[in-house]
Design a protein around this motif. Sequence first.
Motif, PDB file in Angstrom:
ATOM      1  N   ALA A 168      -9.084  15.850  -8.969  1.00  9.64           N
ATOM      2  CA  ALA A 168      -8.258  14.850  -9.642  1.00  9.64           C
ATOM      3  C   ALA A 168      -7.270  14.245  -8.657  1.00  9.64           C
ATOM      4  O   ALA A 168      -6.553  14.975  -7.965  1.00  9.64           O
ATOM      5  CB  ALA A 168      -7.510  15.484 -10.809  1.00  9.64           C
ATOM      6  N   LEU A 169      -7.210  12.929  -8.596  1.00  8.79           N
ATOM      7  CA  LEU A 169      -6.280  12.219  -7.710  1.00  8.79           C
ATOM      8  C   LEU A 169      -5.122  11.672  -8.525  1.00  8.79           C
ATOM      9  O   LEU A 169      -5.329  10.984  -9.530  1.00  8.79           O
ATOM     10  CB  LEU A 169      -6.993  11.068  -7.001  1.00  8.79           C
TER      11      LEU A 169
ATOM     12  N   ARG B 279       8.045   6.768   8.970  1.00  2.55           N
ATOM     13  CA  ARG B 279       7.523   5.478   8.525  1.00  2.55           C
ATOM     14  C   ARG B 279       7.307   5.434   7.016  1.00  2.55           C
ATOM     15  O   ARG B 279       6.977   6.432   6.383  1.00  2.55           O
ATOM     16  CB  ARG B 279       6.208   5.184   9.253  1.00  2.55           C
ATOM     17  N   ARG B 280       7.442   4.229   6.471  1.00  7.10           N
ATOM     18  CA  ARG B 280       7.290   4.021   5.043  1.00  7.10           C
ATOM     19  C   ARG B 280       5.820   3.951   4.654  1.00  7.10           C
ATOM     20  O   ARG B 280       4.967   3.556   5.446  1.00  7.10           O
ATOM     21  CB  ARG B 280       7.986   2.714   4.645  1.00  7.10           C
ATOM     22  N   GLY B 281       5.542   4.295   3.415  1.00  3.96           N
ATOM     23  CA  GLY B 281       4.215   4.086   2.853  1.00  3.96           C
ATOM     24  C   GLY B 281       4.202   2.788   2.079  1.00  3.96           C
ATOM     25  O   GLY B 281       5.032   2.589   1.183  1.00  3.96           O
ATOM     26  N   VAL B 282       3.275   1.897   2.418  1.00  2.00           N
ATOM     27  CA  VAL B 282       3.254   0.579   1.785  1.00  2.00           C
ATOM     28  C   VAL B 282       1.833   0.239   1.330  1.00  2.00           C
ATOM     29  O   VAL B 282       1.153   1.079   0.740  1.00  2.00           O
ATOM     30  CB  VAL B 282       3.873  -0.496   2.710  1.00  2.00           C
ATOM     31  N   ALA B 283       1.360  -0.982   1.609  1.00  2.00           N
ATOM     32  CA  ALA B 283       0.106  -1.459   1.015  1.00  2.00           C
ATOM     33  C   ALA B 283      -1.121  -0.660   1.438  1.00  2.00           C
ATOM     34  O   ALA B 283      -2.134  -0.651   0.721  1.00  2.00           O
ATOM     35  CB  ALA B 283      -0.099  -2.933   1.362  1.00  2.00           C
ATOM     36  N   GLY B 284      -1.058   0.027   2.570  1.00  3.31           N
ATOM     37  CA  GLY B 284      -2.184   0.860   2.981  1.00  3.31           C
ATOM     38  C   GLY B 284      -2.494   1.963   1.994  1.00  3.31           C
ATOM     39  O   GLY B 284      -3.595   2.533   2.003  1.00  3.31           O
ATOM     40  N   THR B 285      -1.547   2.271   1.104  1.00  5.13           N
ATOM     41  CA  THR B 285      -1.770   3.284   0.077  1.00  5.13           C
ATOM     42  C   THR B 285      -2.967   2.923  -0.786  1.00  5.13           C
ATOM     43  O   THR B 285      -3.723   3.807  -1.220  1.00  5.13           O
ATOM     44  CB  THR B 285      -0.517   3.424  -0.806  1.00  5.13           C
ATOM     45  N   VAL B 286      -3.167   1.646  -1.045  1.00  6.60           N
ATOM     46  CA  VAL B 286      -4.317   1.200  -1.844  1.00  6.60           C
ATOM     47  C   VAL B 286      -5.622   1.615  -1.168  1.00  6.60           C
ATOM     48  O   VAL B 286      -6.572   2.071  -1.824  1.00  6.60           O
ATOM     49  CB  VAL B 286      -4.279  -0.320  -2.041  1.00  6.60           C
ATOM     50  N   ILE B 287      -5.676   1.472   0.137  1.00  2.00           N
ATOM     51  CA  ILE B 287      -6.884   1.824   0.884  1.00  2.00           C
ATOM     52  C   ILE B 287      -7.132   3.322   0.800  1.00  2.00           C
ATOM     53  O   ILE B 287      -8.273   3.768   0.592  1.00  2.00           O
ATOM     54  CB  ILE B 287      -6.760   1.360   2.345  1.00  2.00           C
ATOM     55  N   VAL B 288      -6.084   4.113   0.948  1.00  2.00           N
ATOM     56  CA  VAL B 288      -6.231   5.565   0.848  1.00  2.00           C
ATOM     57  C   VAL B 288      -6.738   5.949  -0.538  1.00  2.00           C
ATOM     58  O   VAL B 288      -7.670   6.760  -0.676  1.00  2.00           O
ATOM     59  CB  VAL B 288      -4.891   6.269   1.145  1.00  2.00           C
ATOM     60  N   GLU B 289      -6.163   5.368  -1.581  1.00  2.00           N
ATOM     61  CA  GLU B 289      -6.588   5.695  -2.939  1.00  2.00           C
ATOM     62  C   GLU B 289      -8.032   5.295  -3.178  1.00  2.00           C
ATOM     63  O   GLU B 289      -8.786   6.028  -3.840  1.00  2.00           O
ATOM     64  CB  GLU B 289      -5.660   5.003  -3.938  1.00  2.00           C
ATOM     65  N   LYS B 290      -8.452   4.165  -2.632  1.00  2.00           N
ATOM     66  CA  LYS B 290      -9.837   3.714  -2.836  1.00  2.00           C
ATOM     67  C   LYS B 290     -10.816   4.617  -2.098  1.00  2.00           C
ATOM     68  O   LYS B 290     -11.837   5.051  -2.666  1.00  2.00           O
ATOM     69  CB  LYS B 290      -9.989   2.265  -2.349  1.00  2.00           C
ATOM     70  N   LEU B 291     -10.559   4.909  -0.840  1.00  2.00           N
ATOM     71  CA  LEU B 291     -11.521   5.674  -0.056  1.00  2.00           C
ATOM     72  C   LEU B 291     -11.590   7.127  -0.513  1.00  2.00           C
ATOM     73  O   LEU B 291     -12.684   7.684  -0.674  1.00  2.00           O
ATOM     74  CB  LEU B 291     -11.180   5.600   1.436  1.00  2.00           C
ATOM     75  N   VAL B 292     -10.446   7.754  -0.732  1.00  3.67           N
ATOM     76  CA  VAL B 292     -10.461   9.148  -1.176  1.00  3.67           C
ATOM     77  C   VAL B 292     -10.980   9.233  -2.607  1.00  3.67           C
ATOM     78  O   VAL B 292     -11.678  10.189  -2.967  1.00  3.67           O
ATOM     79  CB  VAL B 292      -9.067   9.781  -1.053  1.00  3.67           C
ATOM     80  N   GLY B 293     -10.673   8.228  -3.420  1.00  2.60           N
ATOM     81  CA  GLY B 293     -11.216   8.203  -4.770  1.00  2.60           C
ATOM     82  C   GLY B 293     -12.722   8.180  -4.777  1.00  2.60           C
ATOM     83  O   GLY B 293     -13.366   8.870  -5.574  1.00  2.60           O
ATOM     84  N   SER B 294     -13.305   7.417  -3.884  1.00  4.72           N
ATOM     85  CA  SER B 294     -14.764   7.378  -3.770  1.00  4.72           C
ATOM     86  C   SER B 294     -15.323   8.717  -3.322  1.00  4.72           C
ATOM     87  O   SER B 294     -16.316   9.206  -3.865  1.00  4.72           O
ATOM     88  CB  SER B 294     -15.169   6.284  -2.774  1.00  4.72           C
ATOM     89  N   LEU B 295     -14.676   9.335  -2.337  1.00  2.65           N
ATOM     90  CA  LEU B 295     -15.141  10.638  -1.860  1.00  2.65           C
ATOM     91  C   LEU B 295     -15.080  11.669  -2.978  1.00  2.65           C
ATOM     92  O   LEU B 295     -15.999  12.478  -3.148  1.00  2.65           O
ATOM     93  CB  LEU B 295     -14.300  11.092  -0.674  1.00  2.65           C
TER      94      LEU B 295
END
Length: 329
Positions: free
Chosen positions: A47-48, A144-160
């Motif tokens: 679960a993510l 460093r701050r977490g910004v728009a790249g969070t979407v990419i992490v959620e998409k790729l890990v969500g797929s995995l």
Amino acid sequence: MKKFINRVDDFLTESLAGFAAAHADLVELNREPVFVRRKTTTPGKVALISGGGAGHEPLHSGFVGYGMLDAACPGQVFTSPTPDQMMAAAQSVDTGAGVLFIVKNYSGDLMNFEMAAEMCEAPNATVLVNDDVAVENSSYTTGRRGVAGTVIVEKLVGSLAESGANLAQCKAFGERVVQRIASMGVAFSSCTVPAAGKPTFAIGDDEIEIGVGIHGEPGRRRARLAPADAIVDELLTALVGELKPAADTELLVLVNGLGGTPLSELYLLFNAARAWLGQRGLKIARAQVGSLTTSLDMAGASLTLGSFDAEMIRHWDSPVQTPALRWGR
């Protein structure tokens, strides 16, 4: 302050109610404590869960659904959600394979997610997103701050996770993705937090903030307004300098609006980025243009580069069905 609003204290409650009703085929809203969860969960899947202050929509609730998050915990505007929200969300969507928390690097988010992780009875792990290369420390962060790249992490890990990977594999992959993304933004205007009723910071009509944070935190410098090509040059110089992609690297380019920027201008920025990268022999493999990680009504945009390998490309292309991202299903 001019906003579509009834009472400031009801802003988040009414917004979430509308969101859940509009996307009732995909998500459910839990009201006490507040979290958004997938309509249906998959037994035995990791679960993510992610979350953060409201005001960045569609991040994070808009990415709840097949191929991305199982639950999202929204706090008040620009305010971290509380550990009890995260605990309740974890209990709601854990189906036996454990819970992965995806956390943007902001002090409040980090502290509260750490508390939730310590109290969570299910096996759990955390991926910390810190893709903003503009500044090392800010008023909201250490590092460093977490910004728009969070979407990419959620998409790729969500797929995995959808493919059946275990908790350790999802965490390791998420951390690898974080190392291969970099973001930086620029603001033309401030945003107005409803509870404050006035702009977060003052900026002149002919000024821009280079490297602004998604809560209006200061960036690298205040500068004069410049043509789009010059702005893109400064942003991409920083991003490419950080990632140092080889000529044969497949790049994902995310042009993200901060809330008050027309889509036509975002596509103009992508065109400028495409030309800049092409002149340097760098290849765009995938592109995403839109307002995915916003700062209320701030006028501005950010660029995110992802230096992808074949596995990352495959998981980016995999089916996703959420309120804010849908393809391939």
